[in-house]
Design a protein around this motif. Sequence first.
Motif, PDB file in Angstrom:
ATOM      1  N   PHE A   5      16.773  -8.505  18.162  1.00 39.91           N
ATOM      2  CA  PHE A   5      16.737  -9.031  19.524  1.00 39.91           C
ATOM      3  C   PHE A   5      17.962  -9.904  19.792  1.00 39.91           C
ATOM      4  CE2 PHE A   5      15.424 -12.335  22.550  1.00 39.91           C
ATOM      5  CZ  PHE A   5      15.138 -11.536  23.640  1.00 39.91           C
ATOM      6  N   GLN A   6      18.266 -10.792  18.855  1.00 45.97           N
ATOM      7  CA  GLN A   6      19.428 -11.675  19.023  1.00 45.97           C
ATOM      8  C   GLN A   6      20.725 -10.878  19.059  1.00 45.97           C
ATOM      9  OE1 GLN A   6      19.327 -14.795  16.075  1.00 45.97           O
ATOM     10  NE2 GLN A   6      17.432 -15.641  16.892  1.00 45.97           N
ATOM     11  N   TYR A   7      20.861  -9.911  18.153  1.00 44.58           N
ATOM     12  CA  TYR A   7      22.091  -9.118  18.104  1.00 44.58           C
ATOM     13  C   TYR A   7      22.267  -8.294  19.377  1.00 44.58           C
ATOM     14  CZ  TYR A   7      25.576  -5.712  16.736  1.00 44.58           C
ATOM     15  OH  TYR A   7      26.704  -4.923  16.699  1.00 44.58           O
ATOM     16  N   LEU A   8      21.231  -7.576  19.780  1.00 44.08           N
ATOM     17  CA  LEU A   8      21.347  -6.683  20.935  1.00 44.08           C
ATOM     18  C   LEU A   8      21.411  -7.437  22.258  1.00 44.08           C
ATOM     19  CD1 LEU A   8      18.886  -3.891  19.778  1.00 44.08           C
ATOM     20  CD2 LEU A   8      21.387  -3.786  19.827  1.00 44.08           C
ATOM     21  N   SER A   9      20.889  -8.643  22.294  1.00 44.09           N
ATOM     22  CA  SER A   9      20.917  -9.440  23.522  1.00 44.09           C
ATOM     23  C   SER A   9      22.137 -10.348  23.602  1.00 44.09           C
ATOM     24  CB  SER A   9      19.649 -10.304  23.611  1.00 44.09           C
ATOM     25  OG  SER A   9      18.508  -9.494  23.626  1.00 44.09           O
ATOM     26  N   GLY A  10      22.891 -10.426  22.516  1.00 45.19           N
ATOM     27  CA  GLY A  10      24.001 -11.373  22.454  1.00 45.19           C
ATOM     28  C   GLY A  10      25.231 -10.994  23.247  1.00 45.19           C
ATOM     29  N   GLY A  11      25.327  -9.760  23.688  1.00 43.51           N
ATOM     30  CA  GLY A  11      26.467  -9.356  24.497  1.00 43.51           C
ATOM     31  C   GLY A  11      27.586  -8.698  23.705  1.00 43.51           C
ATOM     32  N   VAL A  12      28.053  -9.311  22.647  1.00 46.35           N
ATOM     33  CA  VAL A  12      29.160  -8.757  21.860  1.00 46.35           C
ATOM     34  C   VAL A  12      28.575  -7.966  20.694  1.00 46.35           C
ATOM     35  CG1 VAL A  12      31.182  -9.287  20.475  1.00 46.35           C
ATOM     36  CG2 VAL A  12      30.655 -10.667  22.477  1.00 46.35           C
ATOM     37  N   PRO A  41      25.265 -13.640   4.492  1.00 47.88           N
ATOM     38  CA  PRO A  41      25.104 -12.972   5.797  1.00 47.88           C
ATOM     39  C   PRO A  41      26.440 -12.470   6.350  1.00 47.88           C
ATOM     40  CG  PRO A  41      23.896 -15.038   5.756  1.00 47.88           C
ATOM     41  CD  PRO A  41      24.738 -15.005   4.507  1.00 47.88           C
ATOM     42  N   VAL A  42      26.408 -11.276   6.935  1.00 45.67           N
ATOM     43  CA  VAL A  42      27.604 -10.728   7.585  1.00 45.67           C
ATOM     44  C   VAL A  42      27.555 -10.956   9.086  1.00 45.67           C
ATOM     45  CG1 VAL A  42      28.011  -9.017   5.779  1.00 45.67           C
ATOM     46  CG2 VAL A  42      26.651  -8.384   7.775  1.00 45.67           C
ATOM     47  N   TRP A  43      26.370 -11.261   9.619  1.00 43.72           N
ATOM     48  CA  TRP A  43      26.199 -11.581  11.031  1.00 43.72           C
ATOM     49  C   TRP A  43      25.080 -12.614  11.132  1.00 43.72           C
ATOM     50  CZ3 TRP A  43      22.263 -11.774  14.480  1.00 43.72           C
ATOM     51  CH2 TRP A  43      22.601 -11.910  15.829  1.00 43.72           C
ATOM     52  N   ALA A  44      25.251 -13.602  12.000  1.00 39.38           N
ATOM     53  CA  ALA A  44      24.222 -14.629  12.183  1.00 39.38           C
ATOM     54  C   ALA A  44      23.995 -14.890  13.657  1.00 39.38           C
ATOM     55  CB  ALA A  44      24.632 -15.917  11.487  1.00 39.38           C
ATOM     56  N   GLY A  45      22.743 -14.965  14.023  1.00 41.89           N
ATOM     57  CA  GLY A  45      22.349 -15.356  15.374  1.00 41.89           C
ATOM     58  C   GLY A  45      21.911 -16.807  15.350  1.00 41.89           C
ATOM     59  N   ALA A  48      18.450 -16.051  12.974  1.00 44.34           N
ATOM     60  CA  ALA A  48      18.282 -14.852  12.160  1.00 44.34           C
ATOM     61  C   ALA A  48      19.639 -14.356  11.672  1.00 44.34           C
ATOM     62  CB  ALA A  48      17.593 -13.760  12.975  1.00 44.34           C
ATOM     63  N   VAL A  49      19.617 -13.623  10.559  1.00 39.75           N
ATOM     64  CA  VAL A  49      20.865 -13.111   9.988  1.00 39.75           C
ATOM     65  C   VAL A  49      20.700 -11.656   9.560  1.00 39.75           C
ATOM     66  CG1 VAL A  49      21.592 -15.378   9.145  1.00 39.75           C
ATOM     67  CG2 VAL A  49      20.304 -13.865   7.630  1.00 39.75           C
ATOM     68  N   TYR A  50      21.838 -10.994   9.386  1.00 49.34           N
ATOM     69  CA  TYR A  50      21.896  -9.658   8.791  1.00 49.34           C
ATOM     70  C   TYR A  50      22.777  -9.729   7.555  1.00 49.34           C
ATOM     71  CZ  TYR A  50      19.790  -6.976  12.588  1.00 49.34           C
ATOM     72  OH  TYR A  50      18.918  -6.444  13.492  1.00 49.34           O
ATOM     73  N   PHE A  51      22.368  -9.009   6.528  1.00 50.25           N
ATOM     74  CA  PHE A  51      23.157  -8.909   5.298  1.00 50.25           C
ATOM     75  C   PHE A  51      23.895  -7.580   5.234  1.00 50.25           C
ATOM     76  CE2 PHE A  51      20.120 -12.207   4.487  1.00 50.25           C
ATOM     77  CZ  PHE A  51      20.863 -13.149   3.802  1.00 50.25           C
ATOM     78  N   GLN A  52      23.689  -6.749   6.246  1.00 51.43           N
ATOM     79  CA  GLN A  52      24.445  -5.510   6.447  1.00 51.43           C
ATOM     80  C   GLN A  52      24.780  -5.432   7.925  1.00 51.43           C
ATOM     81  OE1 GLN A  52      21.867  -2.480   4.376  1.00 51.43           O
ATOM     82  NE2 GLN A  52      23.875  -1.836   3.668  1.00 51.43           N
ATOM     83  N   CYS A  53      25.808  -4.667   8.244  1.00 51.49           N
ATOM     84  CA  CYS A  53      26.224  -4.519   9.644  1.00 51.49           C
ATOM     85  C   CYS A  53      25.022  -4.145  10.512  1.00 51.49           C
ATOM     86  CB  CYS A  53      27.291  -3.439   9.743  1.00 51.49           C
ATOM     87  SG  CYS A  53      27.654  -2.973  11.442  1.00 51.49           S
ATOM     88  N   PRO A  54      24.737  -4.912  11.555  1.00 48.95           N
ATOM     89  CA  PRO A  54      23.599  -4.594  12.423  1.00 48.95           C
ATOM     90  C   PRO A  54      23.674  -3.203  13.044  1.00 48.95           C
ATOM     91  CG  PRO A  54      24.457  -6.774  12.932  1.00 48.95           C
ATOM     92  CD  PRO A  54      25.418  -6.138  11.971  1.00 48.95           C
ATOM     93  N   GLU A  55      24.866  -2.781  13.434  1.00 50.84           N
ATOM     94  CA  GLU A  55      25.014  -1.451  14.046  1.00 50.84           C
ATOM     95  C   GLU A  55      24.570  -0.348  13.099  1.00 50.84           C
ATOM     96  OE1 GLU A  55      25.836  -0.455  17.134  1.00 50.84           O
ATOM     97  OE2 GLU A  55      26.117  -2.512  17.811  1.00 50.84           O
TER      98      GLU A  55
END
Length: 105
Positions: A5-12, A41-45, A48-55
């Motif tokens: 939700f954070q990744y997809l709603s974040g805009g970038v 983490p490779v991405w952080a909201g 919440a975080v991702y340890f692999q590319c969210p895409e």
Amino acid sequence: MIAAFQYLSGGVRWECGQCRERKLEQSRACAFLQCQPSQTPVWAGTSAVYFQCPESVLDGSVSYWIALERWCRVMEAAKVLEFPAIDCDAMTAIQAMERERRHER
């Protein structure tokens, strides 16, 4: 779900082509290229975080849950609860996203 939700709603969002051009696949732990999850983490909201590319790890079901949450906001909560196709998983996901939306404000 919250990370999605954070990744997809974040805009970038990260673009695979640009990532490969810049040779970021390993540092972002791209699951498409079968990279192992990173130790950090490779991405952080915001919470919440991702340890692999969210895409590379998000699938279509996440988009479904987010679209359902947006639909529920438009329909208003009382009307949604009367809709027979809403199941417990859907209500849990919607409630989690609503809490996250309130937290971001």
